[in-house]
Scaffold this motif. Structure first.
Motif, short mmCIF file in Angstrom:
data_model
loop_
_atom_site.label_atom_id
_atom_site.label_comp_id
_atom_site.label_asym_id
_atom_site.label_seq_id
_atom_site.Cartn_x
_atom_site.Cartn_y
_atom_site.Cartn_z
N ILE A 16 15.44 -3.87 -23.27
CA ILE A 16 16.65 -4.69 -23.33
C ILE A 16 16.29 -6.17 -23.21
CG2 ILE A 16 18.80 -5.22 -22.13
CD1 ILE A 16 18.94 -2.25 -21.39
N ILE A 17 15.41 -6.49 -22.27
CA ILE A 17 14.97 -7.88 -22.11
C ILE A 17 14.27 -8.37 -23.37
CG2 ILE A 17 13.45 -9.39 -20.78
CD1 ILE A 17 13.96 -7.59 -18.37
N SER A 18 13.46 -7.51 -23.97
CA SER A 18 12.77 -7.88 -25.19
C SER A 18 13.73 -8.15 -26.33
CB SER A 18 11.79 -6.77 -25.58
OG SER A 18 11.21 -7.01 -26.84
N ASP A 19 14.77 -7.30 -26.46
CA ASP A 19 15.75 -7.51 -27.53
C ASP A 19 16.56 -8.78 -27.32
OD1 ASP A 19 14.94 -5.21 -28.77
OD2 ASP A 19 16.48 -3.95 -27.88
N LYS A 20 16.78 -9.14 -26.06
CA LYS A 20 17.62 -10.29 -25.77
C LYS A 20 16.86 -11.61 -25.94
CE LYS A 20 20.70 -12.24 -22.25
NZ LYS A 20 21.30 -12.05 -20.90
N PHE A 21 15.63 -11.64 -25.44
CA PHE A 21 14.90 -12.91 -25.41
C PHE A 21 13.73 -12.98 -26.38
CE2 PHE A 21 16.67 -12.29 -21.11
CZ PHE A 21 17.46 -13.42 -21.02
N GLY A 22 13.22 -11.82 -26.85
CA GLY A 22 12.04 -11.85 -27.69
C GLY A 22 10.80 -12.15 -26.86
N HIS A 23 9.92 -13.02 -27.41
CA HIS A 23 8.70 -13.46 -26.71
C HIS A 23 7.85 -12.26 -26.29
CE1 HIS A 23 10.53 -17.43 -26.62
NE2 HIS A 23 11.58 -16.94 -25.98
N GLN A 24 7.45 -11.47 -27.28
CA GLN A 24 6.69 -10.26 -26.97
C GLN A 24 5.36 -10.58 -26.32
OE1 GLN A 24 8.28 -7.55 -27.27
NE2 GLN A 24 9.98 -8.44 -28.41
N LYS A 25 4.70 -11.64 -26.77
CA LYS A 25 3.40 -11.98 -26.18
C LYS A 25 3.54 -12.38 -24.72
CE LYS A 25 1.94 -14.88 -29.38
NZ LYS A 25 0.99 -15.75 -30.14
N THR A 26 4.65 -13.04 -24.38
CA THR A 26 4.89 -13.39 -22.98
C THR A 26 5.12 -12.14 -22.15
OG1 THR A 26 5.89 -15.47 -23.67
CG2 THR A 26 6.34 -14.74 -21.43
N ILE A 27 5.84 -11.17 -22.70
CA ILE A 27 6.08 -9.91 -22.00
C ILE A 27 4.76 -9.17 -21.77
CG2 ILE A 27 7.13 -7.62 -22.23
CD1 ILE A 27 9.48 -8.97 -23.63
N VAL A 28 3.92 -9.14 -22.79
CA VAL A 28 2.61 -8.48 -22.65
C VAL A 28 1.76 -9.21 -21.62
CG1 VAL A 28 0.47 -7.90 -23.84
CG2 VAL A 28 2.65 -7.54 -24.98
N ALA A 29 1.76 -10.54 -21.67
CA ALA A 29 0.96 -11.32 -20.72
C ALA A 29 1.43 -11.09 -19.28
CB ALA A 29 1.03 -12.80 -21.07
N THR A 30 2.73 -11.00 -19.09
CA THR A 30 3.27 -10.72 -17.75
C THR A 30 2.81 -9.36 -17.25
OG1 THR A 30 5.23 -12.06 -18.25
CG2 THR A 30 5.37 -10.56 -16.38
N GLY A 31 2.85 -8.37 -18.13
CA GLY A 31 2.36 -7.05 -17.75
C GLY A 31 0.88 -7.03 -17.44
N VAL A 32 0.09 -7.78 -18.22
CA VAL A 32 -1.36 -7.86 -17.97
C VAL A 32 -1.63 -8.49 -16.61
CG1 VAL A 32 -3.50 -8.97 -18.72
CG2 VAL A 32 -2.03 -7.84 -20.39
N ILE A 33 -0.89 -9.54 -16.26
CA ILE A 33 -1.06 -10.17 -14.94
C ILE A 33 -0.76 -9.16 -13.83
CG2 ILE A 33 -0.15 -11.94 -13.38
CD1 ILE A 33 0.30 -13.69 -15.86
N GLY A 34 0.32 -8.39 -14.01
CA GLY A 34 0.64 -7.37 -13.03
C GLY A 34 -0.41 -6.28 -12.94
N LEU A 35 -0.96 -5.88 -14.09
CA LEU A 35 -2.02 -4.87 -14.09
C LEU A 35 -3.27 -5.36 -13.38
CD1 LEU A 35 -1.75 -3.41 -17.71
CD2 LEU A 35 -1.28 -2.22 -15.58
N VAL A 36 -3.67 -6.58 -13.68
CA VAL A 36 -4.87 -7.14 -13.05
C VAL A 36 -4.68 -7.24 -11.54
CG1 VAL A 36 -6.33 -9.19 -12.88
CG2 VAL A 36 -5.65 -8.35 -15.11
N ALA A 37 -3.52 -7.75 -11.12
CA ALA A 37 -3.26 -7.86 -9.68
C ALA A 37 -3.25 -6.49 -9.01
CB ALA A 37 -1.93 -8.58 -9.46
N SER A 38 -2.67 -5.49 -9.66
CA SER A 38 -2.61 -4.14 -9.08
C SER A 38 -4.00 -3.51 -9.01
CB SER A 38 -1.68 -3.26 -9.91
OG SER A 38 -0.37 -3.80 -9.94
#
Length: 208
Positions: A16-38
């Motif tokens: 839903i957030i992706s459909d509303k705002f787009g910015h797929q690379k930002t979404i992927v980058a946010t997930g990567v940051i969370g993965l690295v931290a975890s």
């Protein structure tokens, strides 16, 4: 249960957030940051064992949950990028290459897990699990940087009113479908959900 629940409830929210705002690379980058931290948190949580074993268990549980949550925007964002960047006739080939890369990554992970990295000091941390977490984190960062440098996205021409209407239909549609589905399909869905949750636990404890 963190994996199945995250995929069931958190991934649609990311969609839903992706459909509303787009910015797929930002979404992927946010997930990567969370993965690295975890991953780094899981690798170094054992260092607190001498101080408090309860804190260590709580941190491990927390990082496992955040790991399962952080992987959802990465998976979803990469799938959407294939649709947005590639032409329809290229999407099948792109999906095939994704499958190939997943297979290669699994092979590399198996090989890395079978190597005794503790003998490679001073280039490693001295702990095999920490080395694997660190290696995975480096791989995620390198591939995310490559994604940002080489993948070019095109602006979405859909108007804001149409986008808002699609967002509302995505929110309401699944609940209507659940209420109106016929009993046979609901039984299959229940069996699939329960078997999925049981299989995730089997995979998790089999690797410990």
């Amino acid at each position: 249960l963190a994996g199945p629940l995250a995929g069931t409830f958190f991934q649609p929210l990311i969609g839903i957030i992706s459909d509303k705002f787009g910015h797929q690379k930002t979404i992927v980058a946010t997930g990567v940051i969370g993965l690295v931290a975890s991953l780094l948190g899981l690798g170094w949580a054992s260092d607190l064992k001498e101080q408090s074993s309860e804190i260590t268990r709580a941190l491990v549980l927390l990082f496992i949950c955040t790991l399962n949550l952080a992987v959802q925007p990465v998976q979803l964002g990469l799938r959407v990028l294939i649709i947005e960047v590639c032409r329809p006739e290229q999407q099948i080939m792109a999906s095939a290459w994704v499958t190939r890369m997943i297979g290669i990554g699994n092979i590399i992970a198996q090989l890395a897990g079978s190597v005794d990295t503790t003998k490679l000091r001073p280039f490693t941390t001295g702990s095999h699990f920490k080395d694997l977490c660190l290696l995975t984190s480096i791989g995620l960062i390198v591939t995310a940087i490559g994604l940002g440098l080489f993948v070019r996205t095109v602006a979405d021409p859909i108007s804001s009113s149409v986008r808002r209407k699609n967002q509302q239909s995505r929110l309401i549609g699944p609940w209507k479908a659940i209420r109106t589905v016929f009993p046979g399909a609901m039984s299959v869905w229940k069996v699939q959900v329960l078997s999925w949750m049981g299989w995730f636990q089997f995979l998790y404890y089999a690797t410990m």
